[in-house]
Every structure is written in C-alpha cells, then in structure tokens.
Design an enzyme around this catalytic site. Structure first.
Site, PDB file in Angstrom:
ATOM      1  CB  SER A 275       5.330  -4.529  -2.644  1.00 16.35           C
ATOM      2  OG  SER A 275       4.323  -4.545  -1.685  1.00 16.35           O
TER       3      SER A 275
ATOM      4  N   GLY B  12       0.836  -1.198   0.000  1.00 20.59           N
ATOM      5  CA  GLY B  12       0.000   0.000   0.000  1.00 20.59           C
ATOM      6  C   GLY B  12       0.868   1.244   0.000  1.00 20.59           C
TER       7      GLY B  12
ATOM      8  N   GLY C 182      -0.669   3.186   6.597  1.00 20.72           N
ATOM      9  CA  GLY C 182      -0.819   2.575   7.919  1.00 20.72           C
ATOM     10  C   GLY C 182      -0.183   1.199   8.051  1.00 20.72           C
TER      11      GLY C 182
HETATM   12  S1  ADX Z   1       9.095  -0.114  -2.315  1.00 22.67           S
HETATM   13  O1  ADX Z   1       8.427   0.633  -3.384  1.00 22.67           O
HETATM   14  O2  ADX Z   1      10.454  -0.510  -2.678  1.00 22.67           O
HETATM   15  O3  ADX Z   1       8.296  -1.266  -1.829  1.00 22.67           O
HETATM   16  P1  ADX Z   1       9.553   0.685   0.421  1.00 22.67           P
HETATM   17  O4  ADX Z   1       8.318   0.268   1.145  1.00 22.67           O
HETATM   18  O5  ADX Z   1      10.768  -0.164   0.575  1.00 22.67           O
HETATM   19  O6  ADX Z   1       9.190   0.929  -1.119  1.00 22.67           O
HETATM   20  O7  ADX Z   1       9.963   2.141   0.881  1.00 22.67           O
HETATM   21  C1  ADX Z   1       8.981   3.133   0.917  1.00 22.67           C
HETATM   22  C2  ADX Z   1       9.360   4.222   1.922  1.00 22.67           C
HETATM   23  O8  ADX Z   1      10.440   4.982   1.408  1.00 22.67           O
HETATM   24  C3  ADX Z   1       8.200   5.188   2.109  1.00 22.67           C
HETATM   25  O9  ADX Z   1       7.401   4.854   3.217  1.00 22.67           O
HETATM   26  C4  ADX Z   1       8.900   6.515   2.313  1.00 22.67           C
HETATM   27  O10 ADX Z   1       9.192   6.693   3.675  1.00 22.67           O
HETATM   28  C5  ADX Z   1      10.217   6.370   1.590  1.00 22.67           C
HETATM   29  N1  ADX Z   1      10.283   7.020   0.249  1.00 22.67           N
HETATM   30  C6  ADX Z   1      11.197   7.940  -0.096  1.00 22.67           C
HETATM   31  N2  ADX Z   1      11.059   8.291  -1.385  1.00 22.67           N
HETATM   32  C7  ADX Z   1      10.020   7.577  -1.886  1.00 22.67           C
HETATM   33  C8  ADX Z   1       9.399   7.482  -3.160  1.00 22.67           C
HETATM   34  N3  ADX Z   1       9.818   8.215  -4.191  1.00 22.67           N
HETATM   35  N4  ADX Z   1       8.351   6.636  -3.322  1.00 22.67           N
HETATM   36  C9  ADX Z   1       7.941   5.885  -2.283  1.00 22.67           C
HETATM   37  N5  ADX Z   1       8.480   5.934  -1.047  1.00 22.67           N
HETATM   38  C10 ADX Z   1       9.526   6.764  -0.832  1.00 22.67           C
END
Ligand code: ADX
Length: 189
Positions: free
Chosen positions: A81, A7, A12
């Site tokens: 994800s 999400g 949350g």
């Molecule tokens: S994922 O896309 O690779 O699954 P992941 O859950 O590890 O992301 O990391 C997301 C977290 O990184 C967010 O909660 C936020 O704090 C931080 N973040 C920083 N830049 C971004 C971005 N461009 N997009 C999404 N999350 C970001």
C-alpha cells in the site's frame, strides 16, 4: 478493527501478521489476514503494479476487510500500500482503520531479498529479467506520515515486533459485553 500493515516487500509484514494472529488466538481474539501476495494470486489477478492498480488493489482488500471487521474480527491487511491516497480512502470509508508502518532500511531488504525481487530490480536496464517498478527501488513508496503505529523490523527482534503489534491490537480492540442469559433468544421447540 482493520489494521493496514504498510511497508516494502520483505519488511516482515506477512511473518508478523501470522505470529500476531497466533498470539491473539491465545487471548480469544479472532483474526483474519488479508495478504497482498495471496489475493493477487486469486481475486486481484487482473491488477498490475501501476499506481492506479495498486490503489484499486487496496480498495478491494479494504472492502473485504470491512466485512470481517464488521463482525468484530480483527482484520490485518498485509500489503505494501504505497500510496497515501489509497490508505486515506480506507480511513474515510471504514470504521476503526489503523495504519501501521512496517519499516526496514532498503539496504537490509536488499540483503535479505527472500524473493529475489531486489536483485532483479537492480539489474542493468537492458537485462531481460529487470523489474522496473519495484517499490522502494524504482517505484514510489509514500512513507505514512502519521501512522497509528510504527514498527522497525531491523531495530527490533521478531518477538519484540510481535509484542508491540499484539499489545496495540489488544488495547484498541472492542470487546463486546458478554450477553446475559436472559437476553438469549429462546428457540421454540
Ligand atoms: S501493493 O503495492 O498493491 O499494495 P501488494 O502488497 O498487493 O502490493 O503486492 C506486493 C507483492 O507483490 C510483493 O511482496 C512481491 O512479492 C510482489 N511484487 C511483484 N512485483 C512487484 C513490484 N513491482 N513491486 C512491488 N511488489 C511486487
């Protein structure tokens, strides 16, 4: 069991996973949380937010999760994800992977904006602090089409969300039969 909480940032996921872990402890279920933010600060430091790196991030978290899960520890991956491809890869590679979509409307996330990321993503293009790839604003989030569980954190109170996820895990968790005394291995003195 591996629970992938997918999400948008701020929906949350982390709060919910921590509360659910506490609830599960009360009924004797061991839980490990693999949090995207935490792992990105440690072993996924080298990864950006490009599509390829986000997929690699989930691949690594999934691998670690599989090790805990193999010991019958309920493992909650709390990470955006955003790509179906990465979620599907975990389903194909490991046993008992459940996809849980933690949903919240974007306008509510913009309102909450606990990390200030949405404000930065909505800045004018020429602004030096602008984020250009924030999931849900200017980067893709592929909504899980057939999640095993859907939780809307805007329509449900936090206690209700905790209850929904805890019950789901308790009902799907494999409880190994209690070993009988005669099956215990004797250690020679
Ligand atoms: S994922 O896309 O690779 O699954 P992941 O859950 O590890 O992301 O990391 C997301 C977290 O990184 C967010 O909660 C936020 O704090 C931080 N973040 C920083 N830049 C971004 C971005 N461009 N997009 C999404 N999350 C970001």
């Amino acid at each position: 069991m591996i629970i992938l909480l997918s999400g948008l940032s701020g929906a949350g996921k982390s709060t919910l996973s921590q509360h659910v872990k506490n609830q599960l402890a009360k009924v004797g279920i061991d839980t490990e949380i693999i949090d995207g933010d935490e792992y990105r600060a440690k072993i996924c430091k080298d990864l950006s937010f490009s599509k390829a790196d986000r997929i690699e991030n989930i691949r690594r978290l999934g691998f670690i999760a599989s090790k805990f899960s193999a010991r019958n520890i309920v493992t909650i991956i709390s990470a955006i994800s955003p790509y179906d491809e990465a979620r599907q890869e975990l389903i194909n590679l490991y046993n008992n992977v459940k996809i849980v979509h933690i949903d919240c409307p974007l306008n509510e996330l913009i309102e909450r904006d606990t990390k200030g990321l949405y404000k930065r993503a909505l800045l004018p293009d020429e602004h030096p602090d602008k984020i250009r790839n924030l999931t849900g604003v200017n980067d893709q989030y592929e909504v899980p089409l057939k999640p095993d569980l859907y939780i809307n954190t805007h329509q449900n109170s936090l206690p209700r969300c905790i209850h929904i996820l805890t019950s789901f895990i308790v009902n799907n968790h494999y409880k190994p039969p209690r070993s009988h005394p005669e099956t215990l291995i004797e250690i020679p003195s």
